[in-house]
Motif scaffolding. Structure first.
Motif, PDB file in Angstrom:
ATOM      1  N   THR A  12       0.799  -1.224   0.000  1.00  0.00           N
ATOM      2  CA  THR A  12       0.000   0.000   0.000  1.00  0.00           C
ATOM      3  C   THR A  12       0.832   1.275   0.000  1.00  0.00           C
ATOM      4  OG1 THR A  12      -0.063  -0.057   2.385  1.00  0.00           O
ATOM      5  CG2 THR A  12      -1.887  -1.109   1.244  1.00  0.00           C
ATOM      6  N   PRO A  13       1.865   1.384  -0.808  1.00  0.00           N
ATOM      7  CA  PRO A  13       2.687   2.591  -0.708  1.00  0.00           C
ATOM      8  C   PRO A  13       1.926   3.879  -0.992  1.00  0.00           C
ATOM      9  CG  PRO A  13       3.237   1.385  -2.697  1.00  0.00           C
ATOM     10  CD  PRO A  13       2.307   0.520  -1.889  1.00  0.00           C
ATOM     11  N   PHE A  14       0.912   3.818  -1.849  1.00  0.00           N
ATOM     12  CA  PHE A  14       0.217   5.048  -2.211  1.00  0.00           C
ATOM     13  C   PHE A  14      -0.823   5.468  -1.174  1.00  0.00           C
ATOM     14  CE2 PHE A  14       2.143   3.652  -6.126  1.00  0.00           C
ATOM     15  CZ  PHE A  14       2.821   4.798  -6.463  1.00  0.00           C
ATOM     16  N   LEU A  15      -1.061   4.624  -0.164  1.00  0.00           N
ATOM     17  CA  LEU A  15      -1.925   5.064   0.936  1.00  0.00           C
ATOM     18  C   LEU A  15      -1.279   6.203   1.708  1.00  0.00           C
ATOM     19  CD1 LEU A  15      -3.421   1.789   2.458  1.00  0.00           C
ATOM     20  CD2 LEU A  15      -4.594   3.550   1.144  1.00  0.00           C
ATOM     21  N   ASN A  18      -2.564   9.711   0.824  1.00  0.00           N
ATOM     22  CA  ASN A  18      -3.920  10.143   1.161  1.00  0.00           C
ATOM     23  C   ASN A  18      -4.252   9.659   2.569  1.00  0.00           C
ATOM     24  OD1 ASN A  18      -6.779  10.214   1.482  1.00  0.00           O
ATOM     25  ND2 ASN A  18      -6.992  10.398  -0.738  1.00  0.00           N
ATOM     26  N   SER A  19      -4.208  10.549   3.532  1.00  0.00           N
ATOM     27  CA  SER A  19      -4.368  10.152   4.924  1.00  0.00           C
ATOM     28  C   SER A  19      -5.756   9.591   5.228  1.00  0.00           C
ATOM     29  CB  SER A  19      -4.029  11.307   5.868  1.00  0.00           C
ATOM     30  OG  SER A  19      -4.860  12.402   5.623  1.00  0.00           O
ATOM     31  N   SER A  20      -6.784  10.036   4.517  1.00  0.00           N
ATOM     32  CA  SER A  20      -8.122   9.486   4.795  1.00  0.00           C
ATOM     33  C   SER A  20      -8.212   8.029   4.340  1.00  0.00           C
ATOM     34  CB  SER A  20      -9.219  10.333   4.163  1.00  0.00           C
ATOM     35  OG  SER A  20      -9.107  10.353   2.773  1.00  0.00           O
ATOM     36  N   ARG A  24      -8.710   4.792   6.880  1.00  0.00           N
ATOM     37  CA  ARG A  24      -9.737   3.777   6.620  1.00  0.00           C
ATOM     38  C   ARG A  24      -9.132   2.375   6.555  1.00  0.00           C
ATOM     39  NH1 ARG A  24     -12.437   4.586   1.354  1.00  0.00           N
ATOM     40  NH2 ARG A  24     -11.662   2.594   0.734  1.00  0.00           N
ATOM     41  N   ALA A  25      -7.999   2.232   5.876  1.00  0.00           N
ATOM     42  CA  ALA A  25      -7.333   0.930   5.773  1.00  0.00           C
ATOM     43  C   ALA A  25      -6.863   0.446   7.145  1.00  0.00           C
ATOM     44  CB  ALA A  25      -6.152   1.023   4.813  1.00  0.00           C
ATOM     45  N   LEU A  26      -6.305   1.345   7.953  1.00  0.00           N
ATOM     46  CA  LEU A  26      -5.840   0.951   9.285  1.00  0.00           C
ATOM     47  C   LEU A  26      -7.002   0.477  10.157  1.00  0.00           C
ATOM     48  CD1 LEU A  26      -3.223   3.770   9.999  1.00  0.00           C
ATOM     49  CD2 LEU A  26      -2.762   1.361   9.442  1.00  0.00           C
ATOM     50  N   LYS A  27      -8.133   1.158  10.080  1.00  0.00           N
ATOM     51  CA  LYS A  27      -9.304   0.760  10.871  1.00  0.00           C
ATOM     52  C   LYS A  27      -9.814  -0.614  10.445  1.00  0.00           C
ATOM     53  CE  LYS A  27     -10.927   5.333  12.200  1.00  0.00           C
ATOM     54  NZ  LYS A  27     -11.982   6.346  12.050  1.00  0.00           N
ATOM     55  N   GLU A  60       0.306  15.384   7.395  1.00  0.00           N
ATOM     56  CA  GLU A  60      -0.980  14.687   7.468  1.00  0.00           C
ATOM     57  C   GLU A  60      -0.777  13.202   7.755  1.00  0.00           C
ATOM     58  OE1 GLU A  60      -3.081  15.570   3.867  1.00  0.00           O
ATOM     59  OE2 GLU A  60      -3.423  17.667   4.448  1.00  0.00           O
ATOM     60  N   PHE A  61       0.263  12.606   7.169  1.00  0.00           N
ATOM     61  CA  PHE A  61       0.591  11.203   7.435  1.00  0.00           C
ATOM     62  C   PHE A  61       0.881  11.009   8.918  1.00  0.00           C
ATOM     63  CE2 PHE A  61       4.220   8.255   7.964  1.00  0.00           C
ATOM     64  CZ  PHE A  61       3.561   7.066   7.713  1.00  0.00           C
ATOM     65  N   LYS A  62       1.752  11.862   9.477  1.00  0.00           N
ATOM     66  CA  LYS A  62       2.076  11.759  10.905  1.00  0.00           C
ATOM     67  C   LYS A  62       0.827  11.942  11.763  1.00  0.00           C
ATOM     68  CE  LYS A  62       5.283  14.835  11.465  1.00  0.00           C
ATOM     69  NZ  LYS A  62       6.334  15.695  12.005  1.00  0.00           N
ATOM     70  N   GLU A  63       0.030  12.952  11.446  1.00  0.00           N
ATOM     71  CA  GLU A  63      -1.192  13.214  12.214  1.00  0.00           C
ATOM     72  C   GLU A  63      -2.156  12.028  12.139  1.00  0.00           C
ATOM     73  OE1 GLU A  63      -2.677  16.885  10.619  1.00  0.00           O
ATOM     74  OE2 GLU A  63      -0.956  18.030  11.376  1.00  0.00           O
ATOM     75  N   CYS A  64      -2.247  11.405  10.984  1.00  0.00           N
ATOM     76  CA  CYS A  64      -3.112  10.244  10.801  1.00  0.00           C
ATOM     77  C   CYS A  64      -2.654   9.094  11.699  1.00  0.00           C
ATOM     78  CB  CYS A  64      -3.106   9.811   9.336  1.00  0.00           C
ATOM     79  SG  CYS A  64      -4.056   8.313   9.011  1.00  0.00           S
TER      80      CYS A  64
END
Length: 133
Positions: A12-15, A18-20, A24-27, A60-64
């Protein structure tokens, strides 16, 4: 998710772009009862890519990641394992920035797996000791 593991990860490198989508994938992954820990294997090259320009995508990545760790109802750990397959440098710089955000970061997937193995061995040892009492 069929047959996903350390040996056959979800690619999933391209995730990271896009932090949203990442959230979603992490959840979804955390909700899976078969998954005990989330190891996000990030390339330094991709971190450099999302740091370009204003660096907004990296922030945004870090915040996510921080938000997921705080709000994760499953309480499953999330750790990052970095890789610098092209030896482009910057691994320690990114590791430091992520650690400063209270994100657990390993310098390689091998280090993350080695740490997890030690944790499991320790807990198994403690369980045997309590059984012997």
């Amino acid at each position: 998710l069929v047959n996903q593991s350390v040996m056959n990860p979800l690619d999933t490198p391209f995730l990271l772009l896009n932090s949203s989508d990442l959230e979603r994938a992490l959840k979804i992954l955390a909700a899976d009862p078969v998954i005990d820990i989330l190891i996000l294997h990030c390339s330094v090259g991709m971190l450099k890519r999302i740091s370009q320009g204003t660096g907004q995508a990296f922030r945004e990545f870090k915040e996510c990641i921080v938000s997921f760790i705080k709000e994760n109802r499953t309480r499953k750990p999330l750790v990052l394992a970095l890789m610098d397959q092209n030896y482009s440098g910057g691994l320690q710089e990114y590791a430091t920035q992520l650690r400063e955000a209270n994100i657990t970061v390993y310098d390689s997937l091998r280090d993350a797996c080695r740490s997890l193995n030690r944790f499991i061995s320790y807990n198994e040892s403690m369980a045997r000791m309590s059984d012997d009492r």
